[in-house]
Scaffold this motif. Structure first.
Motif, short mmCIF file in Angstrom:
data_model
loop_
_atom_site.label_atom_id
_atom_site.label_comp_id
_atom_site.label_asym_id
_atom_site.label_seq_id
_atom_site.Cartn_x
_atom_site.Cartn_y
_atom_site.Cartn_z
N LYS A 17 113.40 73.65 65.72
CA LYS A 17 114.73 73.10 65.47
C LYS A 17 115.38 72.64 66.77
O LYS A 17 114.95 73.01 67.86
CB LYS A 17 115.59 74.15 64.77
CG LYS A 17 115.10 74.53 63.38
CD LYS A 17 116.03 75.52 62.72
CE LYS A 17 115.57 75.84 61.31
NZ LYS A 17 116.48 76.79 60.62
N THR A 18 116.44 71.83 66.61
CA THR A 18 117.16 71.29 67.76
C THR A 18 118.64 71.60 67.64
O THR A 18 119.23 71.45 66.57
CB THR A 18 116.97 69.77 67.87
OG1 THR A 18 115.57 69.48 68.04
CG2 THR A 18 117.74 69.20 69.04
N VAL A 19 119.24 72.02 68.76
CA VAL A 19 120.67 72.26 68.82
C VAL A 19 121.29 71.29 69.80
O VAL A 19 120.72 71.00 70.86
CB VAL A 19 120.98 73.72 69.21
CG1 VAL A 19 120.39 74.08 70.56
CG2 VAL A 19 122.49 73.99 69.20
N PHE A 20 122.45 70.75 69.45
CA PHE A 20 123.20 69.82 70.28
C PHE A 20 124.43 70.58 70.77
O PHE A 20 125.25 71.03 69.96
CB PHE A 20 123.60 68.60 69.45
CG PHE A 20 124.19 67.45 70.21
CD1 PHE A 20 125.47 67.52 70.74
CD2 PHE A 20 123.48 66.28 70.37
CE1 PHE A 20 126.02 66.44 71.41
CE2 PHE A 20 124.02 65.18 71.06
CZ PHE A 20 125.29 65.27 71.58
N TRP A 38 114.36 76.97 70.37
CA TRP A 38 114.96 75.73 69.89
C TRP A 38 114.92 74.65 70.98
O TRP A 38 115.11 74.95 72.16
CB TRP A 38 116.42 75.95 69.50
CG TRP A 38 116.63 76.67 68.20
CD1 TRP A 38 116.03 77.80 67.77
CD2 TRP A 38 117.55 76.29 67.17
NE1 TRP A 38 116.50 78.17 66.54
CE2 TRP A 38 117.44 77.26 66.14
CE3 TRP A 38 118.45 75.25 67.00
CZ2 TRP A 38 118.19 77.21 64.97
CZ3 TRP A 38 119.22 75.19 65.84
CH2 TRP A 38 119.07 76.16 64.84
N ASN A 39 114.69 73.42 70.58
CA ASN A 39 114.87 72.30 71.50
C ASN A 39 116.35 72.08 71.73
O ASN A 39 117.19 72.40 70.86
CB ASN A 39 114.23 71.02 70.94
CG ASN A 39 112.73 71.14 70.85
OD1 ASN A 39 112.09 71.79 71.66
ND2 ASN A 39 112.14 70.50 69.84
N LEU A 40 116.69 71.50 72.89
CA LEU A 40 118.09 71.39 73.28
C LEU A 40 118.49 69.96 73.60
O LEU A 40 117.76 69.24 74.29
CB LEU A 40 118.36 72.23 74.53
CG LEU A 40 117.93 73.69 74.56
CD1 LEU A 40 118.15 74.26 75.96
CD2 LEU A 40 118.68 74.51 73.53
N VAL A 41 119.67 69.57 73.12
CA VAL A 41 120.38 68.41 73.66
C VAL A 41 121.63 68.99 74.31
O VAL A 41 122.50 69.53 73.62
CB VAL A 41 120.77 67.39 72.59
CG1 VAL A 41 121.48 66.20 73.24
CG2 VAL A 41 119.54 66.92 71.82
N ILE A 42 121.70 68.91 75.63
CA ILE A 42 122.83 69.49 76.36
C ILE A 42 123.65 68.37 76.99
O ILE A 42 123.10 67.47 77.61
CB ILE A 42 122.38 70.51 77.41
CG1 ILE A 42 121.34 69.92 78.36
CG2 ILE A 42 121.82 71.76 76.73
CD1 ILE A 42 120.97 70.85 79.53
N VAL A 100 111.07 75.07 76.40
CA VAL A 100 111.41 74.21 75.26
C VAL A 100 111.65 72.78 75.74
O VAL A 100 111.73 72.53 76.94
CB VAL A 100 112.68 74.72 74.52
CG1 VAL A 100 112.45 76.11 73.93
CG2 VAL A 100 113.88 74.72 75.46
N LYS A 101 111.76 71.87 74.80
CA LYS A 101 112.09 70.49 75.15
C LYS A 101 113.60 70.36 75.32
O LYS A 101 114.36 70.84 74.49
CB LYS A 101 111.58 69.54 74.06
CG LYS A 101 110.07 69.51 73.93
CD LYS A 101 109.63 68.55 72.85
CE LYS A 101 108.10 68.53 72.73
NZ LYS A 101 107.64 67.63 71.64
N HIS A 113 119.74 70.31 63.95
CA HIS A 113 119.92 71.40 62.98
C HIS A 113 121.19 72.20 63.24
O HIS A 113 121.67 72.90 62.35
CB HIS A 113 118.72 72.34 63.04
CG HIS A 113 117.43 71.68 62.67
ND1 HIS A 113 116.67 70.96 63.58
CD2 HIS A 113 116.77 71.60 61.49
CE1 HIS A 113 115.60 70.49 62.98
NE2 HIS A 113 115.63 70.86 61.72
N CYS A 114 121.72 72.10 64.46
CA CYS A 114 122.95 72.81 64.78
C CYS A 114 123.73 72.03 65.83
O CYS A 114 123.16 71.60 66.83
CB CYS A 114 122.65 74.22 65.29
SG CYS A 114 124.11 75.21 65.72
#
Length: 252
Positions: free
Chosen positions: A3-6, A27-31, A50-51, A80-81
């Motif tokens: 899953k990916t969290v922003f 979880w993969n991250l968009v920061i 993680v990515k 996803h979040c």
């Protein structure tokens, strides 16, 4: 499936702690954040497990938010979040002595920025369906007014009501919406609010055992990992040593 969290405002405090906590869970991250060098450093640290996509972004820039979200590619386009953490307080003066520009900056960040990011990412979060989450970081200031809170309190009250109304609109999509409202929490918050006054920061937190960013990150993880059929609408957290005072009375 990973899953990916922003996460907005991920360069320090709650946002940084959330990035580390979700990375710990795979979880993969968009920061996002305005400080590119710090973002890149965090991404380098966490990308070992993680990515990570480091996205320099000012949430107050509507077009930049739209462009950044539109440019997301796999796996970072499957959100996803969403953790809407970017926000700030500026100044502690009574309303009649406040800087109007500071008021506008708080409104632009805490209200306009949060709603802009949410609007841009809603289609992607909805696409993930049941179990996906939007977590908005509010504040006890949205529930309990205090001297010098003025516009900051108002912006956090918006976060609470926006979250509840958004939950109404998303009924049937499976998307969860929570407003997490921390009380006294130790981060860069007071330094930003006071223009870098370290003594004010130290005085506020001295001996108070305040909430730590890791506490908020653990709570966000808990909210995002609940069974799909559960939604925490609003959650207020305080340090044990923080409570309420009697009503103020001005006497002649």
């Amino acid at each position: 499936m990973t899953k990916t969290v922003f996460i907005t405002g991920a360069t320090s405090g709650f946002g940084l702690a959330c990035a580390k906590r979700f990375a710990q869970e795979g979880w993969n991250l968009v920061i996002t954040g305005r400080r590119k060098e710090r973002l890149d450093s965090i991404a380098q640290e966490l990308s070992a497990s993680v990515k990570v996509l480091a996205l320099p972004l000012d949430v107050c820039d509507t077009q930049a938010v739209k462009d950044a979200v539109a440019a997301l590619t796999a796996p970072f386009d499957q959100i996803h979040c969403l953790i809407n953490n970017a926000g700030l307080a500026l100044g502690t003066d009574p309303a009649q002595h406040c800087d109007l520009e500071q008021w506008h900056q708080m409104i632009d960040t805490n209200v306009k920025g949060l709603s802009t990011v949410t609007h841009a990412l809603l289609p992607k979060v909805i696409e993930q369906g049941a179990g996906s989450s939007i977590i908005n970081i509010g504040s006890v200031a949205g529930h309990w007014p205090y001297p010098g809170g003025n516009v900051y309190c108002g912006t956090k009250a918006f976060v609470e009501q926006f979250s509840l109304a958004l939950r109404c609109d998303l009924q049937g999509t499976g998307v969860r919406v929570s407003c997490l409202a921390p009380g006294l929490a130790e981060s860069e918050f007071t330094l930003v609010r006071t223009g870098g006054d370290q003594s004010a920061h130290d005085k506020l937190y001295a001996g108070a055992e305040p909430i730590q960013p890791e506490d908020i990150a653990d709570t966000c993880w808990w909210l995002a990992s609940l069974p799909k059929h559960l939604n925490v609408n609003s959650l207020e957290l305080m340090a044990v040593r923080q409570a309420w005072s009697p009503f103020a009375i001005h006497r002649e």
